[in-house]
Design an enzyme around this catalytic site. Sequence first.
Site, PDB file in Angstrom:
ATOM      1  N   LYS A 115       0.746  -1.129  -0.004  1.00  0.00           N
ATOM      2  CA  LYS A 115       0.016  -0.033  -0.198  1.00  0.00           C
ATOM      3  C   LYS A 115       0.778   1.296   0.040  1.00  0.00           C
ATOM      4  CE  LYS A 115      -4.195  -2.375   1.755  1.00  0.00           C
ATOM      5  NZ  LYS A 115      -5.425  -2.229   2.592  1.00  0.00           N
TER       6      LYS A 115
ATOM      7  N   GLY B  88      -8.084  -8.584   5.966  1.00  0.00           N
ATOM      8  CA  GLY B  88      -8.297  -9.181   7.257  1.00  0.00           C
ATOM      9  C   GLY B  88      -7.144 -10.329   7.748  1.00  0.00           C
TER      10      GLY B  88
ATOM     11  N   HIS C 124      -7.759  -3.288  -7.507  1.00  0.00           N
ATOM     12  CA  HIS C 124      -7.634  -3.174  -5.998  1.00  0.00           C
ATOM     13  C   HIS C 124      -8.831  -2.378  -5.451  1.00  0.00           C
ATOM     14  CE1 HIS C 124      -6.389  -2.802  -1.814  1.00  0.00           C
ATOM     15  NE2 HIS C 124      -5.952  -3.987  -2.055  1.00  0.00           N
TER      16      HIS C 124
ATOM     17  N   GLU D  29     -11.661  -9.914  -2.339  1.00  0.00           N
ATOM     18  CA  GLU D  29     -11.532  -9.175  -0.889  1.00  0.00           C
ATOM     19  C   GLU D  29     -12.687  -8.381  -0.508  1.00  0.00           C
ATOM     20  OE1 GLU D  29      -7.157  -8.019  -0.167  1.00  0.00           O
ATOM     21  OE2 GLU D  29      -7.814  -7.032  -2.015  1.00  0.00           O
TER      22      GLU D  29
END
Lengths: 218, 218, 218, 218
Positions: free
Chosen positions: D7, D177, D89, D137
């Site tokens: 990130k 997570g 993403h 995700e």
Amino acid sequence: MIALNFKTYQESTGEAALKLSKICEEVSGQYGVNIIVVPQTADIHLISSEVSIPVYAQHVDGVGYGGYTGHVTAASVKAAGASGTLINHSERRLKLADIEASLVACKEAGLTTIVCTNNVPTTRAAAVLLPDYVAIEPPELIGSGIPVSKADPDVVTGSVEAVKKIAQDVGVLCGAGISKGEDLKAALELGTEGVLLASGIIKAPDQKKALEELVTGL
Amino acid sequence: MIALNFKTYQESTGEAALKLSKICEEVSGQYGVNIIVVPQTADIHLISSEVSIPVYAQHVDGVGYGGYTGHVTAASVKAAGASGTLINHSERRLKLADIEASLVACKEAGLTTIVCTNNVPTTRAAAVLLPDYVAIEPPELIGSGIPVSKADPDVVTGSVEAVKKIAQDVGVLCGAGISKGEDLKAALELGTEGVLLASGIIKAPDQKKALEELVTGL
Amino acid sequence: MIALNFKTYQESTGEAALKLSKICEEVSGQYGVNIIVVPQTADIHLISSEVSIPVYAQHVDGVGYGGYTGHVTAASVKAAGASGTLINHSERRLKLADIEASLVACKEAGLTTIVCTNNVPTTRAAAVLLPDYVAIEPPELIGSGIPVSKADPDVVTGSVEAVKKIAQDVGVLCGAGISKGEDLKAALELGTEGVLLASGIIKAPDQKKALEELVTGL
Amino acid sequence: MIALNFKTYQESTGEAALKLSKICEEVSGQYGVNIIVVPQTADIHLISSEVSIPVYAQHVDGVGYGGYTGHVTAASVKAAGASGTLINHSERRLKLADIEASLVACKEAGLTTIVCTNNVPTTRAAAVLLPDYVAIEPPELIGSGIPVSKADPDVVTGSVEAVKKIAQDVGVLCGAGISKGEDLKAALELGTEGVLLASGIIKAPDQKKALEELVTGL
């Protein structure tokens, strides 16, 4: 000036939007205050046909006549009965070039313009584009229930000062977290010409009572 | 099915949009063809109140009720009288996640959905999301006057094959450069259920005549 | 100042970008002119490791450290060796709020900032945000081969006047269609501090010769 | 396969990104597991020059060579040493047409592709575009510390089933997570080929220890 942003709440869509607009019209007349309703684009025509208070659009794109499928033009919302519009709301931010193009299109169509901003520097950048109003709304306070006039009075007074230094005739509104009469009063005392509000009224158990409570702040 | 996309042309905004819709209604009745008008969001209510042919929106965002100022919700266009919508038109492309969310919202609201795509792979991706229709429109041909059915018949037949392999009941439309009866005929012969068109009719010197010429292709 | 925007041309990607940067370094040293190379983000580290003239990024997003996958941060391009960046190039327009946030992030990271604009009003809006430079580039002239200094000198002089009235120390560059020495000379005579250019040099049959021809305009 | 998304965290930018990549390389070699580092675009070249495990980009735009200032091309990240990339993403969603164009560009450049998705329908739409991997995700679980494999195992098994029905050779990853060995183990037991993770490792007080704890789940 009180601009009530209907957003896309269920309580302010379609027939419910019309009902709420009639409440606004009633309170506006009864208390002698300037209330503007800001419904979804698809609801503008229905509402403008039935109420006589000003109806503003929530958004106008920076495009005109042409091949712009799915865009919202100044000409179309004007034709549907809007007399003004928000531009660059925090939930519908625009590119700088598009804010400018939208302002040009709105001016041509005769729409009153409110450019929304998030802090003092962007307020200043919006003001030099000479909209009718700039509305400062710190995004972290939107829908928070904490009025900007209490949580961050400096961003309001800073915006008023910045705008007035650039152009005396650009008005300043503030928004975010405003729902009560005292919030409105505080906003005016900080030098603004009015407020932009939404959930505090729209999601209230009794919309009319909430609106009346608000205007008694004047 | 003939879907006439009004885009944001001056000749199809406000009162002109209503006039054009009435022409479409007339031709639809006279020739017994299914014509759908696709005006700007702000024009839906006016048109749906006055004509009885189907009115579709040009775009629906992938959001529902809530804090989504300036977005177009399925519920709002449905309330204004739309019975369907384009999604992901080449002039208003959406993120994949938003196409999916928009389809869910439209299904809940009872809107017929047409997802626009630009080539065979994206047609396939749209088809697995199970809209009512996929409309293949090679972007380089849009507004070109060169009909996709002539310029690139393979993208049309490839799309029809791809979609039918994925889901028999998802319809296929094609668009881009279509304006004449022979184009419509060619499109149907390539296996589509109809066409999406715009400038060829809207910018024609005589819109009614152009529309009549088109439907004689059937 | 001459800022050479590498865009994503094949002639200025990867090893070709390094080769072109070395040509720029050579011409810069030989003629004593300030040439800045503006490669793609992924090429910054390679180039900054090998040449000693300034390397600028083409774009920095208005986000900082955190969960912003796929974004370009000021800290990352600074760490890779950039000393400045373009912001809001016409091929990568940003929302007003993001231009402001990007400027704040760049200032914190110590990057020199050039905000690109498309006309006099947006130049004014950019200038009040106090970047180091504003670069006016009418989009219709980009890549056209027709130099802005000839095609639209008023937008250049109008931008210079507007910026200097707002903040004396914000520099003005111009771009679009510039490739020859006379264009550079004209740009400086119109009051700018330099030019932003791309295809005129990058797509030239002989990049070095084109660059030398440009700087002789000084 | 473990893909560690850097990130734009401070703990994984510039020199810190290199240090973390070396830890990944060490743990990868020591435990014989396939770890991929996914740094910011500007950090790819530095890292790929110093470590021998695969380096993936976080994002590639759907454009190629040309006038696309500020965009990330497949060719540029390949030249900088990347061997694959994330696409779409949840923090950098793309339009459907751009996902498809990005996949084509990545395939031409020889990059391995992981298309991220948010639910079973979008997983299906991504799978028909035939990337190397789809990574499911659920956005509400990203950065939550609650592993998707526990919170919503159905979305994982549903994605695996959907993808395998469309194309046996498209791999499935899951993310959101995930930080512990048991989460990784659960993800593999649900039928995935690996995981995509970020904050659980990057923000850990001891990154190496966290990574070792993770791989012991195998």
